[in-house]
Design an enzyme around this catalytic site. Sequence first.
Site, PDB file in Angstrom:
ATOM      1  N   GLY A  26     -38.238 -34.951  18.707  1.00 35.96           N
ATOM      2  CA  GLY A  26     -38.517 -35.617  19.976  1.00 35.96           C
ATOM      3  C   GLY A  26     -39.984 -35.959  20.154  1.00 35.96           C
ATOM      4  O   GLY A  26     -40.318 -37.056  20.633  1.00 35.96           O
ATOM      5  N   ASP A  70     -33.071 -29.094  32.553  1.00 38.62           N
ATOM      6  CA  ASP A  70     -31.964 -28.808  31.633  1.00 38.62           C
ATOM      7  C   ASP A  70     -30.970 -29.970  31.663  1.00 38.62           C
ATOM      8  O   ASP A  70     -30.570 -30.411  32.756  1.00 38.62           O
ATOM      9  CB  ASP A  70     -31.288 -27.507  32.096  1.00 38.62           C
ATOM     10  CG  ASP A  70     -30.368 -26.941  31.040  1.00 38.62           C
ATOM     11  OD1 ASP A  70     -29.489 -27.686  30.557  1.00 38.62           O
ATOM     12  OD2 ASP A  70     -30.532 -25.763  30.700  1.00 38.62           O
ATOM     13  N   LEU A  92     -31.502 -36.292  21.984  1.00 38.39           N
ATOM     14  CA  LEU A  92     -31.836 -35.284  20.974  1.00 38.39           C
ATOM     15  C   LEU A  92     -31.624 -33.864  21.479  1.00 38.39           C
ATOM     16  O   LEU A  92     -31.520 -32.941  20.658  1.00 38.39           O
ATOM     17  CB  LEU A  92     -33.314 -35.413  20.570  1.00 38.39           C
ATOM     18  CG  LEU A  92     -33.823 -36.746  20.042  1.00 38.39           C
ATOM     19  CD1 LEU A  92     -35.333 -36.707  19.901  1.00 38.39           C
ATOM     20  CD2 LEU A  92     -33.204 -37.058  18.697  1.00 38.39           C
ATOM     21  N   TYR A 197     -21.602 -25.672  15.673  1.00 42.77           N
ATOM     22  CA  TYR A 197     -22.631 -26.709  15.851  1.00 42.77           C
ATOM     23  C   TYR A 197     -22.106 -28.074  15.400  1.00 42.77           C
ATOM     24  O   TYR A 197     -22.238 -29.073  16.114  1.00 42.77           O
ATOM     25  CB  TYR A 197     -23.880 -26.309  15.054  1.00 42.77           C
ATOM     26  CG  TYR A 197     -24.919 -27.396  14.934  1.00 42.77           C
ATOM     27  CD1 TYR A 197     -25.623 -27.840  16.049  1.00 42.77           C
ATOM     28  CD2 TYR A 197     -25.193 -27.988  13.695  1.00 42.77           C
ATOM     29  CE1 TYR A 197     -26.579 -28.843  15.931  1.00 42.77           C
ATOM     30  CE2 TYR A 197     -26.144 -28.990  13.571  1.00 42.77           C
ATOM     31  CZ  TYR A 197     -26.833 -29.419  14.695  1.00 42.77           C
ATOM     32  OH  TYR A 197     -27.765 -30.414  14.572  1.00 42.77           O
TER      33      TYR A 197
HETATM   34  N1  LIG Z   1     -34.055 -30.998  12.449  1.00 44.30           N
HETATM   35  C1  LIG Z   1     -33.010 -31.331  11.703  1.00 44.30           C
HETATM   36  O1  LIG Z   1     -32.999 -31.066  10.486  1.00 44.30           O
HETATM   37  C2  LIG Z   1     -31.836 -32.053  12.306  1.00 44.30           C
HETATM   38  C3  LIG Z   1     -30.815 -32.466  11.436  1.00 44.30           C
HETATM   39  C4  LIG Z   1     -29.706 -33.121  11.975  1.00 44.30           C
HETATM   40  C5  LIG Z   1     -29.657 -33.381  13.333  1.00 44.30           C
HETATM   41  N2  LIG Z   1     -30.651 -32.962  14.149  1.00 44.30           N
HETATM   42  C6  LIG Z   1     -30.517 -33.228  15.582  1.00 44.30           C
HETATM   43  O2  LIG Z   1     -31.732 -33.761  16.081  1.00 44.30           O
HETATM   44  C7  LIG Z   1     -31.924 -33.338  17.420  1.00 44.30           C
HETATM   45  C8  LIG Z   1     -33.327 -32.775  17.580  1.00 44.30           C
HETATM   46  O3  LIG Z   1     -33.490 -31.691  16.683  1.00 44.30           O
HETATM   47  P1  LIG Z   1     -34.893 -31.001  16.434  1.00 44.30           P
HETATM   48  O4  LIG Z   1     -34.926 -30.592  15.008  1.00 44.30           O
HETATM   49  O5  LIG Z   1     -35.981 -31.809  16.975  1.00 44.30           O
HETATM   50  O6  LIG Z   1     -34.698 -29.669  17.276  1.00 44.30           O
HETATM   51  P2  LIG Z   1     -35.686 -28.940  18.300  1.00 44.30           P
HETATM   52  O7  LIG Z   1     -35.022 -27.650  18.613  1.00 44.30           O
HETATM   53  O8  LIG Z   1     -37.076 -28.932  17.790  1.00 44.30           O
HETATM   54  O9  LIG Z   1     -35.634 -29.904  19.563  1.00 44.30           O
HETATM   55  C9  LIG Z   1     -34.629 -29.850  20.517  1.00 44.30           C
HETATM   56  C10 LIG Z   1     -35.281 -29.977  21.867  1.00 44.30           C
HETATM   57  O10 LIG Z   1     -34.254 -29.936  22.845  1.00 44.30           O
HETATM   58  C11 LIG Z   1     -34.693 -29.121  23.891  1.00 44.30           C
HETATM   59  N3  LIG Z   1     -33.533 -28.565  24.556  1.00 44.30           N
HETATM   60  C12 LIG Z   1     -32.679 -27.614  24.079  1.00 44.30           C
HETATM   61  N4  LIG Z   1     -31.752 -27.348  24.995  1.00 44.30           N
HETATM   62  C13 LIG Z   1     -32.019 -28.143  26.066  1.00 44.30           C
HETATM   63  C14 LIG Z   1     -31.410 -28.305  27.340  1.00 44.30           C
HETATM   64  N5  LIG Z   1     -30.358 -27.572  27.698  1.00 44.30           N
HETATM   65  N6  LIG Z   1     -31.943 -29.206  28.194  1.00 44.30           N
HETATM   66  C15 LIG Z   1     -33.031 -29.945  27.845  1.00 44.30           C
HETATM   67  N7  LIG Z   1     -33.643 -29.820  26.664  1.00 44.30           N
HETATM   68  C16 LIG Z   1     -33.133 -28.923  25.780  1.00 44.30           C
HETATM   69  C17 LIG Z   1     -35.558 -28.063  23.256  1.00 44.30           C
HETATM   70  O11 LIG Z   1     -36.473 -27.469  24.188  1.00 44.30           O
HETATM   71  C18 LIG Z   1     -36.255 -28.848  22.161  1.00 44.30           C
HETATM   72  O12 LIG Z   1     -37.485 -29.349  22.619  1.00 44.30           O
HETATM   73  C19 LIG Z   1     -30.807 -32.359  17.741  1.00 44.30           C
HETATM   74  O13 LIG Z   1     -29.831 -33.039  18.475  1.00 44.30           O
HETATM   75  C20 LIG Z   1     -30.252 -31.977  16.384  1.00 44.30           C
HETATM   76  O14 LIG Z   1     -28.867 -31.696  16.463  1.00 44.30           O
HETATM   77  C21 LIG Z   1     -31.753 -32.298  13.670  1.00 44.30           C
END
Ligand SMILES: NC(=O)c1ccc[n+]([C@@H]2O[C@H](COP(=O)([O-])OP(=O)(O)OC[C@H]3O[C@@H](n4cnc5c(N)ncnc54)[C@H](O)[C@@H]3O)[C@@H](O)[C@H]2O)c1
Length: 367
Positions: A26, A70, A92, A197
């Site tokens: 993000g 949230d 995200l 998940y």
């Molecule tokens: N990092 C990876 O390898 C990867 C791979 C496939 C998919 N994704 C997807 O990409 C997206 C982002 O992943 P990321 O790696 O940046 O993860 P991350 O955990 O760094 O970011 C997720 C963000 O969402 C926020 N968040 C969590 N619950 C929340 C809620 N209830 N309300 C508001 N905000 C909330 C967290 O504070 C965090 O800032 C996710 O949807 C994940 O499923 C990530």
Amino acid sequence: MAPPIDKRSLPSRRLAIVTGGAGFIGAAISSRLADAFGRVVAFDNLHPQIHPDHTPSDGFDPRVELFEADVTDPAAWDRLLAGGGPDVVVHLAAETGTGQSLTESTRHTTVNVVGTSTMLDALHRNDAIPGRIVLASSRAVYGEGAWRRTSGEGAGELFYPGMRPARMFEAGQWDFPGAEPVAMNGATLERHPASVYGVTKSAQEDLLRLWGDAFGADVAILRLQNVYGPGQTPSNPYTGIMSLFCRLARAGQAIPLYEDGQVRRDFVIIDDVAEAILAVVGAANVPPTPVDIGSGRYTTIAEAARIIADVYGAPEPVVTGRWRHGDVRHAWADPEPALRQLGFTAEVPPEVGLPRLAAWIDGQTPD
Ligand SMILES: NC(=O)c1ccc[n+]([C@@H]2O[C@H](COP(=O)([O-])OP(=O)(O)OC[C@H]3O[C@@H](n4cnc5c(N)ncnc54)[C@H](O)[C@@H]3O)[C@@H](O)[C@H]2O)c1
């Protein structure tokens, strides 16, 4: 490299909302969107597992407004949308712990599924249907993925083996016999998630697709492989295996390899993922089927571990034969659909990107 975003199609008054916009992906995407949109809002609750010091992830741009709330809170959505609807939503926000999701399924389901439906209801209730919603989905929707029979009756056929049973692991039989794995491709392969998940990411896809069709919003689904790079929270023990490997190697330890070390993953650096998301935000038309985003090829866990061990002069990684039930054997993206539909091809191979991750971790935690 994705084609540069066409800023003429993104008038400066436009609003982009990035849920989870303070997280690893993000922060990277919201900062880039701030170049093209008049206003970018990061809707993020600064989840304590991700943000133990209650600040956004590294690289969060000061031009991005942090809306701390949230995604499951309807009143918060109403407050935000009272100021006007978004042109684009990049969704995200999620609970992302694959292993953790089995024992904390309510938490994962609530945020990922109910959070998505809460957002959609609020967009409708506030007459704020965006032109486009981009979902960061995951390779987890495929589970163990598709394999092709290489011999015997039905040679050449695809099949979906499902999760490997314990007896395979106990026998050290890591691969499905008489078959080879197939690259992930959202246009041709079925979803068979093998984790809570993965089920929640799959449900997000269905909810968004259905809702977008009903209300005339473009929905683009990107299925990301293993994203790594600077900014990835080093404190979250549930994600980011490359960060873990860096910490072990930095401490002079031999990196332990599960199974036979030949597990395939597709490690794609954050900058390339951000470009892919930008490409789909700015594309004239959204791809009709989910597009897989990876580095263009797979790397074995042993190869990735060796790159990191070499950075630190750590001992050779060690094959342990240990295993975890539910681990997927091989996962990598077919790069062709992303190239054809989005002009996206990853720029940074793991042998260049993983040392960058190591350098960033070193900067975060000096000796
Ligand atoms: N990092 C990876 O390898 C990867 C791979 C496939 C998919 N994704 C997807 O990409 C997206 C982002 O992943 P990321 O790696 O940046 O993860 P991350 O955990 O760094 O970011 C997720 C963000 O969402 C926020 N968040 C969590 N619950 C929340 C809620 N209830 N309300 C508001 N905000 C909330 C967290 O504070 C965090 O800032 C996710 O949807 C994940 O499923 C990530």
